[in-house]
Design a protein around this motif. Structure first.
Motif, PDB file in Angstrom:
ATOM      1  N   VAL A 119      -5.171  36.867  16.170  1.00  0.00           N
ATOM      2  CA  VAL A 119      -5.832  35.716  15.630  1.00  0.00           C
ATOM      3  C   VAL A 119      -6.245  34.831  16.711  1.00  0.00           C
ATOM      4  O   VAL A 119      -6.965  33.726  16.351  1.00  0.00           O
ATOM      5  N   ALA A 120      -6.012  35.046  17.983  1.00  0.00           N
ATOM      6  CA  ALA A 120      -6.293  33.871  19.036  1.00  0.00           C
ATOM      7  C   ALA A 120      -7.775  33.772  19.021  1.00  0.00           C
ATOM      8  O   ALA A 120      -8.034  32.318  19.048  1.00  0.00           O
ATOM      9  N   ILE A 121      -8.392  34.731  19.317  1.00  0.00           N
ATOM     10  CA  ILE A 121      -9.928  34.477  19.203  1.00  0.00           C
ATOM     11  C   ILE A 121     -10.665  33.773  18.024  1.00  0.00           C
ATOM     12  O   ILE A 121     -11.281  32.668  18.333  1.00  0.00           O
ATOM     13  N   PRO A 122     -10.413  34.068  16.919  1.00  0.00           N
ATOM     14  CA  PRO A 122     -10.883  33.471  15.755  1.00  0.00           C
ATOM     15  C   PRO A 122     -10.419  31.956  15.689  1.00  0.00           C
ATOM     16  O   PRO A 122     -11.193  30.959  15.283  1.00  0.00           O
ATOM     17  N   VAL A 123      -9.028  31.965  15.745  1.00  0.00           N
ATOM     18  CA  VAL A 123      -8.484  30.520  16.076  1.00  0.00           C
ATOM     19  C   VAL A 123      -9.127  29.443  16.938  1.00  0.00           C
ATOM     20  O   VAL A 123      -9.590  28.659  16.682  1.00  0.00           O
ATOM     21  N   PHE A 124      -9.215  30.227  18.036  1.00  0.00           N
ATOM     22  CA  PHE A 124      -9.740  29.460  19.449  1.00  0.00           C
ATOM     23  C   PHE A 124     -11.080  28.956  18.985  1.00  0.00           C
ATOM     24  O   PHE A 124     -11.512  27.786  19.339  1.00  0.00           O
ATOM     25  N   PHE A 125     -12.047  29.940  18.606  1.00  0.00           N
ATOM     26  CA  PHE A 125     -13.588  29.771  18.541  1.00  0.00           C
ATOM     27  C   PHE A 125     -13.658  28.650  17.037  1.00  0.00           C
ATOM     28  O   PHE A 125     -14.717  27.996  17.137  1.00  0.00           O
ATOM     29  N   GLY A 126     -12.902  28.937  16.104  1.00  0.00           N
ATOM     30  CA  GLY A 126     -12.869  28.042  15.088  1.00  0.00           C
ATOM     31  C   GLY A 126     -12.716  26.503  15.362  1.00  0.00           C
ATOM     32  O   GLY A 126     -13.377  25.670  15.170  1.00  0.00           O
ATOM     33  N   VAL A 127     -11.736  26.351  16.273  1.00  0.00           N
ATOM     34  CA  VAL A 127     -11.307  24.873  16.836  1.00  0.00           C
ATOM     35  C   VAL A 127     -12.597  24.524  17.729  1.00  0.00           C
ATOM     36  O   VAL A 127     -13.016  23.050  17.654  1.00  0.00           O
ATOM     37  N   LEU A 128     -13.095  25.450  18.338  1.00  0.00           N
ATOM     38  CA  LEU A 128     -14.223  25.011  19.696  1.00  0.00           C
ATOM     39  C   LEU A 128     -15.420  24.595  18.558  1.00  0.00           C
ATOM     40  O   LEU A 128     -16.014  23.808  19.170  1.00  0.00           O
ATOM     41  N   THR A 129     -15.724  25.239  17.465  1.00  0.00           N
ATOM     42  CA  THR A 129     -16.759  24.729  16.645  1.00  0.00           C
ATOM     43  C   THR A 129     -16.513  23.424  16.227  1.00  0.00           C
ATOM     44  O   THR A 129     -17.523  22.537  16.027  1.00  0.00           O
ATOM     45  N   THR A 130     -15.416  23.094  15.901  1.00  0.00           N
ATOM     46  CA  THR A 130     -15.194  21.897  15.205  1.00  0.00           C
ATOM     47  C   THR A 130     -15.109  20.624  16.394  1.00  0.00           C
ATOM     48  O   THR A 130     -15.693  19.497  15.944  1.00  0.00           O
ATOM     49  N   ILE A 131     -14.669  20.965  17.403  1.00  0.00           N
ATOM     50  CA  ILE A 131     -14.881  20.442  18.537  1.00  0.00           C
ATOM     51  C   ILE A 131     -16.281  19.928  18.927  1.00  0.00           C
ATOM     52  O   ILE A 131     -16.800  18.704  19.219  1.00  0.00           O
ATOM     53  N   ALA A 132     -17.063  21.352  18.738  1.00  0.00           N
ATOM     54  CA  ALA A 132     -18.534  20.979  19.095  1.00  0.00           C
ATOM     55  C   ALA A 132     -19.586  20.014  18.166  1.00  0.00           C
ATOM     56  O   ALA A 132     -20.179  19.246  18.395  1.00  0.00           O
ATOM     57  N   ALA A 133     -18.827  20.052  16.961  1.00  0.00           N
ATOM     58  CA  ALA A 133     -19.466  19.069  15.809  1.00  0.00           C
ATOM     59  C   ALA A 133     -19.086  17.758  16.117  1.00  0.00           C
ATOM     60  O   ALA A 133     -19.701  16.804  16.029  1.00  0.00           O
ATOM     61  N   PHE A 134     -17.970  17.305  16.791  1.00  0.00           N
ATOM     62  CA  PHE A 134     -17.674  16.040  17.104  1.00  0.00           C
ATOM     63  C   PHE A 134     -18.078  15.553  18.356  1.00  0.00           C
ATOM     64  O   PHE A 134     -18.143  14.269  18.823  1.00  0.00           O
ATOM     65  N   MET A 135     -18.426  16.449  19.331  1.00  0.00           N
ATOM     66  CA  MET A 135     -18.846  16.070  20.709  1.00  0.00           C
ATOM     67  C   MET A 135     -20.054  14.988  20.874  1.00  0.00           C
ATOM     68  O   MET A 135     -20.069  14.214  21.492  1.00  0.00           O
ATOM     69  N   PRO A 136     -20.916  15.330  19.937  1.00  0.00           N
ATOM     70  CA  PRO A 136     -22.007  14.368  19.953  1.00  0.00           C
ATOM     71  C   PRO A 136     -21.783  12.764  19.721  1.00  0.00           C
ATOM     72  O   PRO A 136     -22.418  11.843  20.132  1.00  0.00           O
ATOM     73  N   LEU A 137     -20.725  12.802  19.110  1.00  0.00           N
ATOM     74  CA  LEU A 137     -20.293  11.382  18.786  1.00  0.00           C
ATOM     75  C   LEU A 137     -19.869  10.537  20.105  1.00  0.00           C
ATOM     76  O   LEU A 137     -19.813   9.306  20.189  1.00  0.00           O
TER      77      LEU A 137
END
Length: 188
Positions: A119-137
């Motif tokens: 589950v490493a890749i799905p978990v890692f990319f799930g967190v990365l997409t959430t980080i990407a959502a907050f990066m513009p802030l």
């Protein structure tokens, strides 16, 4: 001199203390609910290890506040409140996968390695997409942008420590547990 007096006309510390109390109550209540609900489907000890991801992520983020020019204020507390519901998700996925591998007969160490790897890749990319959502802030250029940095930076730090906890710390702890074959999901 005697004719000079000091009076407090705006004390924001009281509001911050109140919000900090709210956050601690929510964190405690959320932690209790996570432990209870996970204990219904997994082992109690596993539920406790998965739940440990919440304070690890929050304290890890707080440890990096000084180096990222963040401070504990109302907005960073809001970021921590936003993070509470998100940070435990990846630990639940990893913990459940390790538990499944143990149920299939693998030793705790092998179950931790195999389950985390699956589950490493799905978990890692799930967190990365959430980080990407907050990066513009973090890149808003205005006086208002300074407020957004507190929220976005706090959430991003919590997510980074959440992924570290779920991919390194949690599997390590679960691999060193004593395996109890044939125990029910409600057992310890």
């Amino acid at each position: 001199p005697e004719d000079i007096h000091l009076s407090v006309w705006n004390n924001e510390a009281d509001e911050l203390v109140g919000r900090l109390g709210t956050m601690m109550n929510n964190a405690f209540g959320g932690l209790l609910l996570v432990i209870i609900s996970l204990s219904l489907f997994l082992r109690v000890r596993l539920a406790l290890w998965v739940s440990a991801g919440i304070p690890v992520a929050i304290f890890g983020a707080l440890a990096f506040f000084p180096s990222t020019d963040l401070s504990i204020n109302t907005l960073s507390l809001m970021g921590l409140l936003l993070s509470l519901g998100v940070v435990v998700d990846d630990a639940i996925v990893v913990g459940e996968r390790i538990y499944t591998k143990e149920q299939e007969g693998l030793a705790p160490r092998d179950a931790a390695i195999t389950g985390t790897s699956e589950v490493a890749i799905p978990v890692f990319f799930g967190v990365l997409t959430t980080i990407a959502a907050f990066m513009p802030l973090l890149s808003v250029d205005s006086n208002l942008g300074q407020f957004f940095v507190s929220i976005g930076g706090t959430v991003i730090l919590c997510l980074i420590f959440s992924i570290v906890e779920s991919q390194l710390i949690l599997p390590s702890h679960l691999s060193h547990r004593a395996q109890s074959r044939g125990s029910s999901g409600l057992g310890g």
